[in-house]
Design an enzyme around this catalytic site. Structure first.
Site, PDB file in Angstrom:
ATOM      1  N   ASP A 101       0.808  -1.219   0.000  1.00 39.33           N
ATOM      2  CA  ASP A 101       0.000   0.000   0.000  1.00 39.33           C
ATOM      3  C   ASP A 101       0.838   1.265   0.000  1.00 39.33           C
ATOM      4  O   ASP A 101       0.332   2.341  -0.279  1.00 39.33           O
ATOM      5  CB  ASP A 101      -0.816   0.045   1.298  1.00 39.33           C
ATOM      6  CG  ASP A 101      -2.183  -0.572   1.135  1.00 39.33           C
ATOM      7  OD1 ASP A 101      -2.690  -0.598   0.020  1.00 39.33           O
ATOM      8  OD2 ASP A 101      -2.726  -1.030   2.162  1.00 39.33           O
TER       9      ASP A 101
HETATM   10  C1  GLC Z   1      -1.362  -0.354   4.904  1.00 37.76           C
HETATM   11  C2  GLC Z   1      -0.108  -0.077   5.631  1.00 37.76           C
HETATM   12  C3  GLC Z   1      -0.150   1.190   6.383  1.00 37.76           C
HETATM   13  C4  GLC Z   1      -0.721   2.308   5.563  1.00 37.76           C
HETATM   14  C5  GLC Z   1      -2.071   1.905   5.068  1.00 37.76           C
HETATM   15  C6  GLC Z   1      -2.765   2.969   4.308  1.00 37.76           C
HETATM   16  O1  GLC Z   1      -2.307  -0.868   5.749  1.00 37.76           O
HETATM   17  O2  GLC Z   1       0.262  -1.133   6.485  1.00 37.76           O
HETATM   18  O3  GLC Z   1       1.125   1.519   6.828  1.00 37.76           O
HETATM   19  O4  GLC Z   1      -0.775   3.494   6.296  1.00 37.76           O
HETATM   20  O5  GLC Z   1      -1.932   0.782   4.287  1.00 37.76           O
HETATM   21  O6  GLC Z   1      -4.045   2.588   3.939  1.00 37.76           O
HETATM   22  C1  GLC Z   2      -1.612  -3.850   5.416  1.00 38.50           C
HETATM   23  C2  GLC Z   2      -2.828  -3.845   4.546  1.00 38.50           C
HETATM   24  C3  GLC Z   2      -2.645  -4.715   3.331  1.00 38.50           C
HETATM   25  C4  GLC Z   2      -1.378  -4.385   2.626  1.00 38.50           C
HETATM   26  C5  GLC Z   2      -0.203  -4.408   3.577  1.00 38.50           C
HETATM   27  C6  GLC Z   2       1.061  -3.921   2.936  1.00 38.50           C
HETATM   28  O1  GLC Z   2      -1.468  -5.057   6.054  1.00 38.50           O
HETATM   29  O2  GLC Z   2      -3.961  -4.271   5.268  1.00 38.50           O
HETATM   30  O3  GLC Z   2      -3.706  -4.572   2.446  1.00 38.50           O
HETATM   31  O4  GLC Z   2      -1.187  -5.289   1.586  1.00 38.50           O
HETATM   32  O5  GLC Z   2      -0.467  -3.574   4.675  1.00 38.50           O
HETATM   33  O6  GLC Z   2       1.007  -2.563   2.649  1.00 38.50           O
END
Ligand code: GLC
Ligand code: GLC
Length: 818
Positions: free
Chosen positions: A489
């Site tokens: 993400d």
């Molecule tokens: C993922 C990441 C997190 C980020 C988020 C944004 O979950 O782990 O660090 O802030 O995405 O939606």
């Molecule tokens: C968090 C989010 C997931 C994403 C991951 C890496 O765990 O929930 O959707 O793939 O972060 O950013």
């Protein structure tokens, strides 16, 4: 250092001191009513939605940690002061003897002794009821009689947890309660549009109650020293606005050696809109449908039988897959705790934990599809409807909303779409569902797009659109465009944000026609291989051919632009420069493409797969798990986005992201390296890490999202436990690839890849309604290689067990060898 131990027989984790490095929690509830409970009785309860129907308050980020809970105080009415304590340690934190918290499957029991008074409280939520039971048992171990006061308390949340924590000018005036026949009702907003209220009650006659927080605590006092408890009497206060609470006072006399139990209930109830009040026209809650429920669950026999029922429910889930290996950490995670965590992911996605506020996120599209890979064999029917819900939020372009809201089942516009990996995960989850159940019929289910009636197409067409979405968005190297981000993400290659606080996920300053993802290429190929099998099975030969051509093209693109010399590159940025290459000054190698490309079968024939995994071992693997990338980004890169916003070694900037480690385990297993695969498995296995709890800090019974990487000052420290895709993928890696019990479209494949020193292992697996006793023999101490399979003593061809309808139970023997 440990703060407790596993009681494998009881399937409990036993915490033996209350001051764990962080609160160590458990989940209560399996249907509509849920609770989070810590080892010192902190946490909160909610009905279905942790934001919109929050029953009790909890203060995240508070000091002391873990403030707000299901607090019981005991008071020795014969002693001088200070004479009261918390049998769950918080909130008074009085030193206790024999403190023990047992987190089990769907229940938590906390016990302790203070000055000869032994107290045990068991918290659980019965099946089929929207309430939680606190069963308190007190034993007087003193040589003489004692007069005790028991105070049980909750602080009500005014329903919408977000509003409750922000809209004080309104909320300080709206709180309302009712107290009738010893039952405290919290009915804020019931007089206007709400059809629901909560209640807090007890099996004993009350000596008093309070519903106004200040009346109970005293001005400027905290939950650690309530004035009313100190005084030994409540004032029967009725809350008008401010902070409504429920506090109940029970007095009891215990002879020497005497033991007594009592029950407290905290619950949620709804009334039909036209019969909210009794008598009609009044403002008094109609309690007719609730009263029998309260009476029922206050009966000790009912409490016992509903606890037994809950226990049975869990045993039935766990029976779906049980393993006996030479390794205790494998056994206890697979047999109990990993399953417990899978259920939490199924129920809560990423919404409510001690790291997720319950008010932030909807259900992630990619998250939910991946969670399903773990729980599909536990809850096939629920998996089916989850898939259909997800597909119904898909856009006509084949794209997906990044999240949807579970209550409305609609895509979440705030986060929008354009995470270009999202749609492909639907293919993986549907494939996993069919492999597990053999239910090909799901492909014919009509499903709408974007929740719009009239747009129905069968699910299979949704899958085709998912695949086409990638092909419609290829970049300059023929690799998939990344969009807002892919699995990571925080790899935001089109964001270029310079304003503080701007969302990295929804800000897009580039037109997105350049930045590409090798990861999505790998994921596409992986999904396309399933699509070929699916299409062939349902006689869509033409589609099958299209997918195999697309695979060839994508493989070629990865071969030409995705290979860096010793590993797979990660991406190309908006300037067309590689990310995850030896030519980069930081972020030279990333774990994701090594895992997913090898899983997709890339580099198996020409040795690149082995080379990529060797690079992982050399450059990314640490004793605390495999890091996301290396070196971490030491400063903020405009062209990379959120990934470089974290200090090196944390989160997406090079921590050990536990979700991705299983991809490497699977890849190693595919290459026959059982020792390595299992070693990687153990490095992040929570039970294995129990002995370094002072470093790991999170619960030793569930996976955390991340473990701080080598570059972090707190190397080895875990964060964000419970709600993570790590639960599903680690489960898939160990059960399907290392133990090798792998559902395929036409049966159950047995292809273990284990540490060679194992003599073998055995598994009980329920597959498509049959109980299989699988015994794997490894006389020659190999990692992999099935030489013979017998079903009920008869040799079969190959290693795929096809469950013909003959008997409900089978003995399967598998021999490994050279
Ligand atoms: C993922 C990441 C997190 C980020 C988020 C944004 O979950 O782990 O660090 O802030 O995405 O939606
Ligand atoms: C968090 C989010 C997931 C994403 C991951 C890496 O765990 O929930 O959707 O793939 O972060 O950013």
């Amino acid at each position: 250092m440990q703060f407790g131990y596993f009681d494998d027989e009881q399937r409990e984790y036993v915490i033996t001191r209350p001051d764990t490095p962080l609160p160590w929690i458990n989940y209560l509830g399996c249907e509509g009513f849920f609770g989070i409970i810590s080892n010192t009785a902190g946490g909160y309860s909610f009905y279905k939605d942790a934001r919109l129907r929050r029953l009790t308050r909890y203060r995240y980020n508070n000091a002391p940690l873990d403030t707000g809970g299901r607090y019981i105080y005991l008071r020795d009415d014969d002693a001088g002061s200070p004479n009261f304590w918390s049998p769950t340690w918080q909130p008074t934190r009085t030193p206790l003897q024999g403190y023990q918290c047992r987190h089990g499957m769907g229940y938590t029991t906390i016990q302790s002794t203070f000055s000869g008074i032994k107290a045990e409280t068991r918290y659980f939520i019965p099946l089929g009821a929207n309430l939680e039971i606190w069963q308190l048992t007190l034993a007087n171990q003193r040589p003489e009689a004692v007069n005790l006061s028991v105070f049980a308390t909750v602080e009500f949340c005014l329903w919408d947890a977000m509003d409750d924590a922000t809209n004080f000018q309104r909320n300080y005036s709206v709180g309302e309660v009712e107290v009738v026949d010893g039952v405290i009702y919290h009915k804020t907003e019931y007089r206007e549009r709400r059809d629901h209220f909560s209640f807090f009650t007890c099996s004993e006659r009350l000596a008093g109650f309070d519903t106004d927080r200040e009346a109970f605590l005293g001005a400027y006092r905290g939950w650690d020293s309530p004035a009313a408890v100190e005084r030994g009497a409540l004032s029967n206060s009725i809350a008008h606005g401010w902070q409504p609470i429920g506090a109940q006072h029970v007095r009891l006399h215990l002879e020497a050696g005497e033991q007594r139990s009592m029950v407290f209930l905290l619950g949620y109830h709804e009334n039909p809109l036209d019969s909210k009040f009794d008598p009609p026209g009044s403002q008094t809650i109609n309690k007719r449908s609730l009263t029998p429920i309260i009476q029922r669950y206050l009966q000790p026999t009912e409490v016992k039988s509903s606890f037994d029922q809950l226990h049975g429910y869990w045993l039935e889930l766990l029976e779906k897959f049980q393993v006996h290996t030479p390794d205790v950490h494998t056994d206890r995670m697979v047999n109990t705790w990993n399953v417990c965590q899978l259920m939490a992911a199924f129920n809560f996605s990423r919404s409510a934990s001690y790291f997720e506020s319950g008010i932030g996120r909807g259900m992630g599209f990619r998250d939910s599809n991946q969670d399903l890979l773990g729980f599909v064999h536990l809850l096939p029917a629920q998996a089916r409807s989850r898939i259909l819900d997800l597909a119904a939020t898909q856009l006509p372009t084949g794209g997906a909303y990044h999240q949807y809201q579970p209550l409305t089942r609609r895509g979440n516009n705030e986060v929008g779409s354009g995470f270009n990996d999202d749609p492909l995960w639907l293919v993986l989850s549907v494939a996993a569902y069919i492999k597990e159940t053999g239910d090909w019929g799901i492909l014919d289910e009509p499903v709408v797009y974007d929740n719009t009636p009239g747009t129905e197409e069968i699910l299979y067409e949704h899958l085709e659109r998912s695949m086409q979405y990638t092909l419609d968005r290829l970049g300059p190297h023929g690799l998939p465009l990344i969009g807002r981000a892919d699995w990571n993400d925080c790899l935001n290659l089109n964001c270029f944000s310079t304003s503080p606080g701007q969302s990295f996920q929804t800000t897009t300053n580039k037109d997105g026609k350049v930045a590409e993802s090798v990861f999505i290429a790998g994921l596409y190929i992986l999904a396309a291989r399933s699509m070929i099998q699916i299409a062939s099975m349902i006689a869509r030969e033409k589609s099958a051919r299209v997918y195999s051509q697309a695979i060839d093209q994508m493989e070629q693109a990865v071969g030409e632009a995705g290979w860096d010399g010793a590993w797979f590159r990660r991406a190309y940025d908006d300037f067309g420069e590689p990310v995850g290459s030896i030519t980069c000054s930081e972020g030279q190698i990333f774990i994701e493409p090594q895992g997913i490309c090898v899983m997709a079968g890339l580099g198996l024939a020409d040795g690149k797969a082995r080379q990529a995994l060797d690079s992982v071992a050399e450059r990314l693997a640490t004793p605390h798990g495999i890091q996301l990338h290396q070196p971490g980004y030491s400063h903020y890169y405009l062209n990379l986005g959120e990934i470089s916003s974290y200090p090196p070694g944390y989160k997406e900037n090079g921590s050990v992201f536990c979700h991705t480690n299983p991809w490497i385990m699977i890849a190693e297993a595919m290459l026959g390296n059982g020792a390595m695969a299992h070693d990687y498995y153990l490095n992040i296995n929570p039970s294995m890490r129990e002995q370094i709890s002072e470093v790991h800090r999170c619960e030793p019974y569930v996976y955390a999202q991340m473990i701080a990487g080598r570059e972090a000052p707190t190397y080895g420290e875990a964060k964000n436990s419970w709600l993570t895709g790590a639960a599903a993928w680690n489960y898939v890696a160990i059960t399907q690839w290392i133990l090798g019990i792998r559902p395929e479209f036409d049966g159950l494949l047995l292809d273990p890849c284990i540490p060679p020193e194992w003599d073998g292992f055995s598994v009980e697996r329920i597959f498509r309604g049959k109980l299989l006793h699988i015994c794997v023999h490894n006389p020659q101490h190999v990692s992999r290689g099935v030489t013979a399979v017998e079903v009920d003593g008869l040799k079969i061809e190959g290693n795929l067990v096809i469950c013909e309808p003959a008997g409900d139970e089978h003995q399967v023997d598998v021999w490994l060898g050279k």
